[in-house]
Design a protein around this motif. Structure first.
Motif, short mmCIF file in Angstrom:
data_model
loop_
_atom_site.label_atom_id
_atom_site.label_comp_id
_atom_site.label_asym_id
_atom_site.label_seq_id
_atom_site.Cartn_x
_atom_site.Cartn_y
_atom_site.Cartn_z
N LYS A 85 11.04 0.97 -17.36
CA LYS A 85 12.08 0.82 -16.35
C LYS A 85 11.43 1.09 -15.00
N PHE A 86 11.28 0.02 -14.19
CA PHE A 86 10.52 0.11 -12.95
C PHE A 86 11.43 0.46 -11.77
N PHE A 87 10.92 1.36 -10.91
CA PHE A 87 11.64 1.79 -9.71
C PHE A 87 10.70 1.65 -8.51
N PHE A 88 11.12 0.86 -7.52
CA PHE A 88 10.33 0.63 -6.32
C PHE A 88 10.65 1.72 -5.30
N VAL A 89 9.65 2.53 -4.94
CA VAL A 89 9.87 3.67 -4.03
C VAL A 89 8.69 3.79 -3.07
N PRO A 90 8.83 4.55 -1.98
CA PRO A 90 7.68 4.80 -1.09
C PRO A 90 6.58 5.55 -1.84
N ALA A 91 5.33 5.32 -1.40
CA ALA A 91 4.18 5.92 -2.09
C ALA A 91 4.27 7.44 -2.16
N PHE A 125 -16.66 4.93 14.75
CA PHE A 125 -15.63 4.16 14.08
C PHE A 125 -14.52 5.05 13.54
N PHE A 126 -13.30 4.52 13.55
CA PHE A 126 -12.18 5.17 12.90
C PHE A 126 -11.85 4.42 11.61
N PHE A 127 -11.52 5.19 10.58
CA PHE A 127 -11.23 4.67 9.24
C PHE A 127 -9.74 4.78 8.97
N GLY A 128 -9.13 3.74 8.39
CA GLY A 128 -7.71 3.76 8.07
C GLY A 128 -7.46 3.86 6.58
N ARG A 129 -6.45 4.66 6.19
CA ARG A 129 -6.11 4.78 4.77
C ARG A 129 -4.64 5.15 4.62
N VAL A 130 -4.10 4.91 3.42
CA VAL A 130 -2.72 5.29 3.10
C VAL A 130 -2.71 6.74 2.66
N GLN A 131 -1.88 7.55 3.29
CA GLN A 131 -1.80 8.98 2.97
C GLN A 131 -1.43 9.19 1.51
N GLY A 132 -2.16 10.07 0.84
CA GLY A 132 -1.87 10.41 -0.54
C GLY A 132 -2.60 9.56 -1.56
N LEU A 133 -3.19 8.45 -1.14
CA LEU A 133 -3.94 7.60 -2.07
C LEU A 133 -5.40 8.03 -2.12
N SER A 134 -5.97 7.94 -3.31
CA SER A 134 -7.37 8.32 -3.51
C SER A 134 -8.26 7.09 -3.48
N VAL A 147 -1.62 6.39 7.25
CA VAL A 147 -0.26 5.86 7.33
C VAL A 147 0.50 6.34 6.11
N THR A 148 1.80 6.45 6.24
CA THR A 148 2.63 6.97 5.13
C THR A 148 3.36 5.85 4.40
#
Length: 251
Positions: free
Chosen positions: A65-71, A138-147, A166-167
């Motif tokens: 049962k899939f639920f789409f939510v913020p990371a 240089f600045f590096f961009g990543r999604v907060q909480g992701l490894s 980014v969140t």
């Protein structure tokens, strides 16, 4: 008398097991991260790992049962006392403190530096990610909480002052790269085309650059809250071995 008691116990155990055509359910949380998992216009979950997981869970007689939510909410659910799971996560020592993991279900190609093509000359002197970050240019961009995997996470932790987080999701991250909010992000090559399509932007604006210190592709797992029954996890692991085999360890 003992024989009769054992027969009764066996019958009760059989009744407790899922019978043919009767599937247990498992709540699976996912977010927008094409091509691995994303939501279609009709609301259905789709993607490389979603399709793979459906095959594995069907083999284990488990209905997803899939639920789409913020990371950010996903790890909140995994840390809760609610039986919950999510797909395609890297295994890290920090996450193993509060979660259980399946056997690996997917392995990425090695990540590469993803940058704006207009900046190619600035990146040309660097053939390692460590050298790129050490330069301070240089600045590096990543999604907060992701490894990015244990090895890269350890390297990147030294350069948090040069990291823009980014969140939301990778689509938003790509849009920020396009608007020059930072200089590069990391991306396995198989993610590029679907992500560009989701972000509605053009491939010719960007390029990938391989680095000699980025390790081989990371293994991805199903992550579970500790409220998920260990027997159910073992059944899923058996289905993983049946459907895709044992992926090589140590990546």
């Amino acid at each position: 008398m003992l024989k009769k008691a054992l027969m009764c116990l066996g019958f009760l155990l059989m009744c407790m097991r899922p019978q043919g055509g009767i599937a247990e359910t498992l709540d699976i949380y996912y977010f927008e991260y094409p091509p691995y998992y994303h939501k279609l216009e009709n609301g259905e979950a789709s993607g490389i790992i979603v399709d793979l997981a459906r095959k594995i869970l069907a083999s284990a007689q488990i209905e997803a049962k899939f639920f789409f939510v913020p990371a950010k909410r996903i790890l909140h659910e995994i840390k809760s006392d609610h039986p919950a799971a999510s797909l395609g996560w890297f295994k890290t020592p920090e996450r193993e403190q509060f979660a259980r993991f399946s056997l690996p279900i997917y392995v990425n190609r090695p990540a590469e530096v993803f940058l704006l093509r207009e900046n190619e000359q600035k990146f040309r002197p660097y053939d390692s990610l460590e050298g790129l970050l050490q330069s301070g240019k240089f600045f590096f961009g990543r999604v907060q909480g992701l490894s990015e995997g244990p090895q890269l996470d350890g390297m990147l932790a030294k350069y948090e002052h040069k990291t823009v987080q980014v969140t939301t999701d990778t689509v938003r991250l790509l849009k920020m790269l396009e608007s020059r909010r930072f200089d590069f992000m990391l991306m396995p090559p198989e993610e590029v085309d679907v992500l560009l399509q989701a972000a509605q932007t053009h491939r010719d604006k960007f390029m990938l650059r391989a680095m000699n210190d980025i390790p081989q592709g990371n293994l991805r797992y199903i992550i579970y809250s500790k409220a998920v029954d260990p027997d159910l996890i073992r059944r899923i692991d058996q289905a993983i071995v049946t459907e895709i085999g044992m992926l090589p360890a140590g990546q």
